[in-house]
Write a protein that holds these residues in place. Sequence first.
Motif, PDB file in Angstrom:
ATOM      1  N   GLY A 190       0.818  -1.217   0.000  1.00  0.00           N
ATOM      2  CA  GLY A 190       0.000   0.000   0.000  1.00  0.00           C
ATOM      3  C   GLY A 190       0.849   1.262   0.000  1.00  0.00           C
ATOM      4  N   PHE A 191       1.957   1.219   0.709  1.00  0.00           N
ATOM      5  CA  PHE A 191       2.846   2.383   0.778  1.00  0.00           C
ATOM      6  C   PHE A 191       3.474   2.651  -0.590  1.00  0.00           C
ATOM      7  N   TYR A 192       3.950   1.585  -1.223  1.00  0.00           N
ATOM      8  CA  TYR A 192       4.571   1.743  -2.545  1.00  0.00           C
ATOM      9  C   TYR A 192       3.526   2.147  -3.581  1.00  0.00           C
ATOM     10  N   PHE A 193       2.315   1.623  -3.380  1.00  0.00           N
ATOM     11  CA  PHE A 193       1.205   1.939  -4.276  1.00  0.00           C
ATOM     12  C   PHE A 193       0.933   3.449  -4.284  1.00  0.00           C
ATOM     13  N   VAL A 194       0.926   4.044  -3.107  1.00  0.00           N
ATOM     14  CA  VAL A 194       0.653   5.485  -3.003  1.00  0.00           C
ATOM     15  C   VAL A 194       1.764   6.288  -3.678  1.00  0.00           C
ATOM     16  N   ILE A 195       3.007   5.830  -3.510  1.00  0.00           N
ATOM     17  CA  ILE A 195       4.125   6.550  -4.132  1.00  0.00           C
ATOM     18  C   ILE A 195       4.029   6.462  -5.657  1.00  0.00           C
ATOM     19  N   PHE A 196       3.720   5.265  -6.147  1.00  0.00           N
ATOM     20  CA  PHE A 196       3.557   5.111  -7.603  1.00  0.00           C
ATOM     21  C   PHE A 196       2.412   5.991  -8.109  1.00  0.00           C
ATOM     22  N   LEU A 197       1.341   6.007  -7.345  1.00  0.00           N
ATOM     23  CA  LEU A 197       0.187   6.802  -7.752  1.00  0.00           C
ATOM     24  C   LEU A 197       0.572   8.276  -7.874  1.00  0.00           C
ATOM     25  N   ALA A 198       1.325   8.762  -6.897  1.00  0.00           N
ATOM     26  CA  ALA A 198       1.778  10.158  -6.948  1.00  0.00           C
ATOM     27  C   ALA A 198       2.684  10.375  -8.156  1.00  0.00           C
ATOM     28  N   GLY A 199       3.550   9.402  -8.430  1.00  0.00           N
ATOM     29  CA  GLY A 199       4.446   9.504  -9.587  1.00  0.00           C
ATOM     30  C   GLY A 199       3.661   9.543 -10.887  1.00  0.00           C
ATOM     31  N   LEU A 200       2.643   8.706 -10.974  1.00  0.00           N
ATOM     32  CA  LEU A 200       1.832   8.654 -12.196  1.00  0.00           C
ATOM     33  C   LEU A 200       1.087   9.973 -12.409  1.00  0.00           C
ATOM     34  N   GLN A 201       0.618  10.557 -11.322  1.00  0.00           N
ATOM     35  CA  GLN A 201      -0.152  11.794 -11.455  1.00  0.00           C
ATOM     36  C   GLN A 201       0.739  12.991 -11.757  1.00  0.00           C
ATOM     37  N   LEU A 207       1.700  14.806 -22.533  1.00  0.00           N
ATOM     38  CA  LEU A 207       2.528  13.768 -23.160  1.00  0.00           C
ATOM     39  C   LEU A 207       1.654  12.646 -23.707  1.00  0.00           C
ATOM     40  N   TYR A 208       0.671  12.231 -22.890  1.00  0.00           N
ATOM     41  CA  TYR A 208      -0.232  11.164 -23.346  1.00  0.00           C
ATOM     42  C   TYR A 208      -1.069  11.630 -24.536  1.00  0.00           C
ATOM     43  N   GLU A 209      -1.489  12.895 -24.469  1.00  0.00           N
ATOM     44  CA  GLU A 209      -2.294  13.430 -25.590  1.00  0.00           C
ATOM     45  C   GLU A 209      -1.475  13.449 -26.874  1.00  0.00           C
ATOM     46  N   ALA A 210      -0.207  13.885 -26.742  1.00  0.00           N
ATOM     47  CA  ALA A 210       0.656  13.921 -27.926  1.00  0.00           C
ATOM     48  C   ALA A 210       0.869  12.517 -28.483  1.00  0.00           C
ATOM     49  N   LEU A 219       0.255   0.030 -25.034  1.00  0.00           N
ATOM     50  CA  LEU A 219       1.545  -0.551 -24.654  1.00  0.00           C
ATOM     51  C   LEU A 219       2.688   0.397 -24.980  1.00  0.00           C
ATOM     52  N   ARG A 220       2.607   0.999 -26.180  1.00  0.00           N
ATOM     53  CA  ARG A 220       3.680   1.907 -26.607  1.00  0.00           C
ATOM     54  C   ARG A 220       3.739   3.127 -25.681  1.00  0.00           C
ATOM     55  N   THR A 221       2.551   3.607 -25.307  1.00  0.00           N
ATOM     56  CA  THR A 221       2.497   4.754 -24.396  1.00  0.00           C
ATOM     57  C   THR A 221       3.133   4.385 -23.059  1.00  0.00           C
ATOM     58  N   ILE A 225       6.396   6.384 -22.416  1.00  0.00           N
ATOM     59  CA  ILE A 225       6.123   7.563 -21.577  1.00  0.00           C
ATOM     60  C   ILE A 225       6.079   7.196 -20.094  1.00  0.00           C
ATOM     61  N   THR A 226       5.211   6.246 -19.763  1.00  0.00           N
ATOM     62  CA  THR A 226       5.009   5.950 -18.334  1.00  0.00           C
ATOM     63  C   THR A 226       6.294   5.454 -17.687  1.00  0.00           C
ATOM     64  N   ILE A 227       6.923   4.458 -18.296  1.00  0.00           N
ATOM     65  CA  ILE A 227       8.113   3.869 -17.657  1.00  0.00           C
ATOM     66  C   ILE A 227       9.240   4.894 -17.512  1.00  0.00           C
TER      67      ILE A 227
END
Lengths: 314, 433
Positions: A190-201, A207-210, A219-221, A225-227
């Motif tokens: 749960g702790f790592y999940f919250v950190i990832f969530l903050a990173g994703l936001q 970037l995603y729109e482009a 998958l390409r996105t 982009i995400t990784i």
Amino acid sequence: MLTTSKARYRAPAPLGGRPRRRPPRRRSSGAAWGMLTPALVVLGIFVAWPMLVALRMSFTDASGFGDTAWVGLDNYVRAFTDPDVLDAMVNTVIYTALFTPAAVITALVLALLVNNSKVFFRSFFRTALFLPFMVSLAVGAFAWSYLLDPQVGLLNYWLSTSGVQLGNVLQDPTLAMPTVALVGVWKNFGFYFVIFLAGLQDIPASLYEAARVDGAGVLRTFRSITIPMLANTFTFVLVFAMIAALQTFDQIYVMTGGGPYGHTQTIVMEIYDAGFGRLELGFASALSYILLVATILLSVIQFVFFGRRGKDLS
Amino acid sequence: MTRRINAGIASVALGGLLLAGCSSDGDQPESTDATGDTDAGTGEVVELTFWHGYTEADGDVLDGIVEAFNDEHPNIQISTEVNPWDVIDDTLLPALSAGDGPDIVAMPAERLPVYADAGALASLDDFYDGAGDITPALNPGAVEMITVNEQRYGVPTGFVPLALYYNQAQFDEAGIESAPETWDEWVDVAEQLTVDEDGDGTPEQYGMVLPDHATVANGVWPSLFYGNGGGIIADSSTAAIDSEANAETLRYWQDAVVNDSISPTGVDGIGADEVFSSGRAAMTIGGPWMVFIAADNEIELGIAAIPSGPVEQAASAIGVSMGVTDKGDEAAQAAAEEFFAYFLNEQNSVEWSLGSGWPPLRTDIAPEQVAENPTVETLTGMADLGQPLLPGVVNSVDVLAAIDELTQRTLAGEDIDELLDQAQSEVQAALDN
């Protein structure tokens, strides 16, 4: 005489006018030190000083009472020759290898799912997934011990009604370690999940729109982009999870006490037994320093590896 | 410049405050007599702190004895601090290392040698040699458990042999009229009480629960070893686990548990209490607290001595003792010894026994004197069966870990000769350490 003069290009002034050249600020290092001192004093007393005392102690036969004798590297030599300690080191590596990728991947996948705006009840899921991390480690471990108990445990009871015999997983030499690692993942992801969530936001939507305009698929996105944009977060979470795994103690202490016959005995449990069980504080301090050095080394390796990889991906 | 000076002054002031907060108040009058300036004879009050782990009704009785002592000894005042035993074990080391901690501390018997050997406890030989009729009357096994390197470091507060506790209703239902008295009877009765209604190989009710690791006071398997003439150590420096007697014992119980399924496997001491209290096992091995567990679970309880083995009837004893922390303060030690003598006098011995549910520590107290508590009377009748666990062994942690591995792997069906050979090496290594 005809003279020609070459008009010099002059860049347009930025909006708001050119910044005025300010006089160089004097470095007020004294004030900085003044502000830092309280924190440094606290860190010095409660972190650095005990560490120095423990370092010195690791070269002695200290028991906490009476006289202590200098034993040189004896405690360190013993640490790498004592079969129980070596077993504990192997167990710690196994636990880390089971826990770290499972916790990080679980957290990442769930963060990606919950970050999707099409998912209903996102707030509920965010809270629910973070909840295990809020539970006291000992309470969670006790609860799981009861659930998994082969005689009076609910999990065994429910499964037995479907004809499945779970058995005594916490006392099975093969299954005990994966089981405690699984409970560790449940407790901590749960702790790592919250950190990832903050990173994703933090990743700009533009970037995603482009990418979408350019025709990139999901998958390409994700790959392009995400990784890369999550690289720093990923490194942080990975190092954090690995350190947590290397230092695991309370949960295993409650669930198995290191058993069955040492199969879940980790290096921190070995430190506890040496220090508080046998009053061998010198030896326990040496084990603590070995763990500290191993943790620092592994963290540096990960930072270097993922730092380079992050740059490459960027 | 002014700002820099102010910051510097603030830093120094804050650092000073922190250091002052962390320093010992060496210039303050000690709350105890640890300065050595006071003693019981000068009229000044000697204040002692006493840590113990009697958290139930027994704790109230002990605190009552301490209060009565304080009333009768105005120049000695003892204050008690109650915590679970494992909390005491975890906090004692840092407290004493920091020059703090209790003056008197009670602890399970197997922990006393660890602290005594490290120099944390004061020798009480003088007390034993000068306490008149009290100490010679103590149960010899109880005195043996507090003896380390031929010196006595504690005063026993509890010494009770493990006993057989059984569910009377399940016995009645199976038509069993009395508790088993030999191992063969024990296994026979257990087989009769084992019920596998659906025939799936997992009994719904076990005849008994035989824990295979972290057993009650670590004493279940030592009790069985003693019954067949075996043991764990020959003395505090020699391992004796690899013996033919122990091999026979392990084979006997491996066969009964693995082949006849009279007990679940992989159970520890706490788990055994749970299995028994949930009604899933008809017999267990435990201590006096089983009376409270049974009452809480509305189980009609029967108590009997652990059945006799092929060689003798014996049981490992659960022991608790209290010692004086070695702070080099003679006045504190004298005051503590005065309390010990008070605690062990006949009246308090009976009161403590009745209140704690443990048999009297003095052999000159007859069972009739504690007859008002039937459990205590029963346990008193079997007090002479008790043998101390690992007396004088400093590294009991590793010895018990080796025994746990031996018994757990035995009930997992592994080869006993190999296991005993390995256990012998591990126990000897622990004793040599």
